[in-house]
Design a protein around this motif. Structure first.
Motif, PDB file in Angstrom:
ATOM      1  N   TYR A   1       0.834  -1.204   0.000  1.00 33.89           N
ATOM      2  CA  TYR A   1       0.000   0.000   0.000  1.00 33.89           C
ATOM      3  C   TYR A   1       0.871   1.257   0.000  1.00 33.89           C
ATOM      4  O   TYR A   1       0.561   2.242  -0.655  1.00 33.89           O
ATOM      5  N   GLN A   2       1.955   1.212   0.734  1.00 36.87           N
ATOM      6  CA  GLN A   2       2.873   2.357   0.750  1.00 36.87           C
ATOM      7  C   GLN A   2       3.488   2.578  -0.631  1.00 36.87           C
ATOM      8  O   GLN A   2       3.575   3.703  -1.126  1.00 36.87           O
ATOM      9  N   LEU A   3       3.897   1.483  -1.287  1.00 31.58           N
ATOM     10  CA  LEU A   3       4.516   1.595  -2.605  1.00 31.58           C
ATOM     11  C   LEU A   3       3.518   2.129  -3.640  1.00 31.58           C
ATOM     12  O   LEU A   3       3.883   2.935  -4.496  1.00 31.58           O
ATOM     13  N   ILE A   4       2.278   1.699  -3.551  1.00 30.08           N
ATOM     14  CA  ILE A   4       1.253   2.191  -4.487  1.00 30.08           C
ATOM     15  C   ILE A   4       1.077   3.697  -4.335  1.00 30.08           C
ATOM     16  O   ILE A   4       1.011   4.435  -5.327  1.00 30.08           O
ATOM     17  N   VAL A   5       1.009   4.181  -3.102  1.00 34.02           N
ATOM     18  CA  VAL A   5       0.810   5.615  -2.873  1.00 34.02           C
ATOM     19  C   VAL A   5       2.054   6.396  -3.283  1.00 34.02           C
ATOM     20  O   VAL A   5       1.946   7.493  -3.837  1.00 34.02           O
ATOM     21  N   TYR A   6       3.228   5.840  -3.039  1.00 39.29           N
ATOM     22  CA  TYR A   6       4.465   6.464  -3.551  1.00 39.29           C
ATOM     23  C   TYR A   6       4.344   6.676  -5.060  1.00 39.29           C
ATOM     24  O   TYR A   6       4.685   7.738  -5.589  1.00 39.29           O
TER      25      TYR A   6
END
Length: 324
Positions: free
Chosen positions: A125-130
């Protein structure tokens, strides 16, 4: 009642024949059903201009729906009459009371707020938002990225634009290149396991599935951000691994904003707005931002000049502060 069931099945078949998304399918079927039930289950072939105007006015006046929602319903009815019933509505000149359009200036996050929200996300989820913030992507665009769309050699991410139907290329943030490589390796690993477990296929657009029937088993076509578990496809009923669900990502973003104590309405789209605004603040010209966002018209992109203008008002010294 049997007529209604049969009609909605025909609507679904026509939507799938046109290769519309399942999200559009659910929306159109739901609105058409609402229209039919509003008129006491009367068959649409027996209704015309007056009934459509009455229903659209009801949505605006009694239901107080937004202009966007009213337009979605109108699009669903256009599809029903033109594509399913074979009736051309162009001469009807629909004159329903329209929902009032509000002039909307998008809310954005500061760079520090973006950082705080992202720090409260973890894993995929963090990578997607990045990626959404780093490339200015819509949620659907980020989630629909496939392995083949990441070109590490030329530093490019290929984006299939579902809104304007015009694909585009954006540069990936250098800060997450290694994490993107690791994500590709992760997907390669779970794909090998899926194949060994008797699964391994991925959703393919209809035209491509017919043209390349074996491509759905290839690694390059797998979603970059897959779900943790395989699931049954709601259309084909094939058990396969789809991408992360939009609601799941949205829920994680909301929770991260709460943890970060950001008291703005933080949704997935705020990162796209913030990307455009921060680029404009850094001196990137409007035309370049338009291309990066995939906007058809520069007028759409110009809303971010208003955002920056509103921010600059904060530099104005109030006469009250001058009294001291």
């Amino acid at each position: 009642m049997e007529i209604k069931k049969k009609l909605l099945d025909i609507v679904r078949d026509k939507i799938r024949f046109k290769h519309y998304s399942i999200k559009t399918e659910k929306s159109y079927v739901g609105w058409i059903k609402h229209y039919i039930f509003y008129h006491n289950k009367k068959h649409p072939i027996e209704m015309a201009k007056a009934e459509i105007e009455q229903f659209l006015t009801y949505l605006a006046v009694e239901r107080k729906v937004s202009p966007t929602t009213q337009n979605q319903e109108f699009s669903a009815l256009l599809f029903l009459y033109k594509e399913v019933l074979g009736i051309d509505m162009s001469s009807w000149n629909i004159q329903a009371l329209r929902a009032q359009e509000r002039k909307h200036i998008p809310q954005v996050l500061t760079k520090d707020e973006v950082k705080k929200v992202i720090e409260n996300l973890t894993g995929t989820y963090q990578l997607i938002v990045y990626l959404m913030y780093g490339c200015g992507l819509r949620m659907s665009e980020a989630l629909n990225i496939r392995i083949k769309d990441i070109d590490f050699g030329f530093d490019k991410v290929y984006i299939g634009d579902s809104k304007s139907l015009k694909d585009r290329i954006v540069p990936p943030p250098q800060a997450i290149k290694q994490r993107l490589r690791a994500q590709v390796e992760y997907v390669e690993g779970i794909h090998v396991k899926d194949v060994s477990d008797g699964y391994g296929s991925v959703y393919m657009p209809y035209a491509l599935e017919r043209k390349y029937p074996n491509a759905k088993f290839e690694t390059k076509w797998q979603f970059l951000f897959p779900m943790r578990n395989v699931a049954k496809d709601p259309r084909s009923e094939v058990i396969r691994r789809h991408h992360v669900h939009e609601k799941t990502l949205g829920r994680n973003i909301k929770q991260a904003a709460i943890k970060a104590q950001i008291h703005k309405r933080v949704t997935s789209h705020i990162f796209r707005h913030s990307y455009a605004t921060h680029l404009l603040q850094s001196g990137i010209d409007l035309r370049s931002i338009q291309e990066l966002l995939g906007h058809k018209s520069v007028e759409t992109t110009m809303v971010y000049t208003h955002v920056v203008a509103e921010m600059n008002k904060g530099r104005v010294v109030s006469p009250l502060d001058l009294l001291a």
